[in-house]
Design a protein around this motif. Sequence first.
Motif, PDB file in Angstrom:
ATOM      1  N   VAL A   1       0.824  -1.210   0.000  1.00  0.00           N
ATOM      2  CA  VAL A   1       0.000   0.000   0.000  1.00  0.00           C
ATOM      3  C   VAL A   1       0.860   1.261   0.000  1.00  0.00           C
ATOM      4  O   VAL A   1       0.435   2.314  -0.491  1.00  0.00           O
ATOM      5  CB  VAL A   1      -0.982   0.016   1.190  1.00  0.00           C
ATOM      6  N   GLY A   2       2.089   1.163   0.523  1.00  0.00           N
ATOM      7  CA  GLY A   2       2.964   2.323   0.548  1.00  0.00           C
ATOM      8  C   GLY A   2       3.493   2.706  -0.815  1.00  0.00           C
ATOM      9  O   GLY A   2       3.967   3.821  -1.009  1.00  0.00           O
ATOM     10  N   ALA A   3       3.406   1.794  -1.781  1.00  0.00           N
ATOM     11  CA  ALA A   3       3.860   2.095  -3.145  1.00  0.00           C
ATOM     12  C   ALA A   3       2.871   2.973  -3.901  1.00  0.00           C
ATOM     13  O   ALA A   3       3.198   3.492  -4.977  1.00  0.00           O
ATOM     14  CB  ALA A   3       4.083   0.795  -3.914  1.00  0.00           C
ATOM     15  N   VAL A   4       1.674   3.154  -3.361  1.00  0.00           N
ATOM     16  CA  VAL A   4       0.626   3.920  -4.030  1.00  0.00           C
ATOM     17  C   VAL A   4       0.541   5.307  -3.400  1.00  0.00           C
ATOM     18  O   VAL A   4       0.475   5.442  -2.179  1.00  0.00           O
ATOM     19  CB  VAL A   4      -0.736   3.208  -3.917  1.00  0.00           C
ATOM     20  N   ALA A   5       0.548   6.337  -4.229  1.00  0.00           N
ATOM     21  CA  ALA A   5       0.450   7.708  -3.733  1.00  0.00           C
ATOM     22  C   ALA A   5      -0.926   7.954  -3.134  1.00  0.00           C
ATOM     23  O   ALA A   5      -1.888   7.234  -3.404  1.00  0.00           O
ATOM     24  CB  ALA A   5       0.710   8.690  -4.881  1.00  0.00           C
ATOM     25  N   ALA A   6      -1.024   8.978  -2.316  1.00  0.00           N
ATOM     26  CA  ALA A   6      -2.311   9.367  -1.728  1.00  0.00           C
ATOM     27  C   ALA A   6      -2.543  10.857  -2.001  1.00  0.00           C
ATOM     28  O   ALA A   6      -1.710  11.679  -1.627  1.00  0.00           O
ATOM     29  CB  ALA A   6      -2.310   9.090  -0.227  1.00  0.00           C
ATOM     30  N   PRO A   7      -3.677  11.203  -2.650  1.00  0.00           N
ATOM     31  CA  PRO A   7      -4.633  10.268  -3.252  1.00  0.00           C
ATOM     32  C   PRO A   7      -4.011   9.570  -4.446  1.00  0.00           C
ATOM     33  O   PRO A   7      -3.103  10.117  -5.085  1.00  0.00           O
ATOM     34  CB  PRO A   7      -5.799  11.175  -3.678  1.00  0.00           C
ATOM     35  N   PRO A   8      -4.481   8.371  -4.757  1.00  0.00           N
ATOM     36  CA  PRO A   8      -3.827   7.579  -5.804  1.00  0.00           C
ATOM     37  C   PRO A   8      -4.051   8.137  -7.199  1.00  0.00           C
ATOM     38  O   PRO A   8      -5.072   8.752  -7.483  1.00  0.00           O
ATOM     39  CB  PRO A   8      -4.475   6.205  -5.652  1.00  0.00           C
ATOM     40  N   SER A   9      -3.064   7.896  -8.052  1.00  0.00           N
ATOM     41  CA  SER A   9      -3.145   8.278  -9.462  1.00  0.00           C
ATOM     42  C   SER A   9      -3.439   7.040 -10.299  1.00  0.00           C
ATOM     43  O   SER A   9      -3.028   5.933  -9.952  1.00  0.00           O
ATOM     44  CB  SER A   9      -1.824   8.901  -9.908  1.00  0.00           C
TER      45      SER A   9
END
Length: 338
Positions: free
Chosen positions: A130-138
């Motif tokens: 989950v840490g590999a995904v930006a927040a908010p996700p692109s």
Amino acid sequence: MFSSHDGLCTIGELAEYAGVSVKTVRFYSDGGLLPEATRSAGGHRRYAPEAVERLDLIRSLRGLGLPVADVRRILDKQDAGDAAHVLEAAVAERLRALGSELRALRWREAALQLVRDCPQEERPARLRLVGAVAAPPSTAALVRFWRAWLPARMPAPSVGAFLEAAVPQPPDDPRPEQVLAFARLYAFVTRPCEGSGGDPCQPRAHSTAGARESAVLYAGLATAYDLAGGAMRQGAAPRPGEALDGFVDAYASTYSARDTPGFRRRLAGQLAADPRIDRYWELTAEVIGAPGDHAAPTPGTAHDWLLGALDTDLSATLGEDDAQKALSSTAGAGGRRG
């Protein structure tokens, strides 16, 4: 307003009157947002009465989170007698930024819950996922995946229409399981293609489709998927009909072929051998799904439904052929007996 003989006040008096610190007044003055009226003989700042109202406006704008640059533009426009438009634009931009910040916070909250609630031995791996995904996700990685998958010469409008249907938009207020599904989807589309030689990660139809053919193929598939999705929502089992006819016709048009039983048999064999991305569609359904709802049809699940309908149709055709052969055999035997 001020008690001095010239109607001006010192920086300390202005700060006290406005209910702020001298440091705050000095910061806005040094930045050019709060100009002083003059300086005393001793070099001390002196402010006019309108400085109080200007300072209140600055504080209000900053209190809403507007950056100093936006505050400066609003004040400049106000001095020119035209602040309404720039204030409206600045507020709208701040609302957009806050919306993005709130989505990021909700995403991070759900991601942290996901890590907190999983078994302890799984936490490091889940944290990395989950840490590999930006927040908010692109969704940029998903778009890149599809641009590599789709025919190279496919027209831009056709690509855009397909991407709109195939790329799931992350929910603004996700549940932890949706965060997990999107993180797995991100990992799926960013891993290297597992095939080797040529372009094995694409369906065979893409290798022969030019710009016109790819546009025809995907326009026909979109219509067929929509019809299949309607049948799926009603709980219908895969079956021949308008959706299957449109599905087969899309491929027949691509190959400049006729829709015949022989073509359908060849198409079924080719589609069975094509690379599959079932996992993509499974995760997509999890990202966009709501608790307790049946999985919403996706282009991938609609494709599978249509393949099932094609198999059903071919089985029925083979059954009819066998029956015809049996009748012919019986008729031939009867003629010989006569």
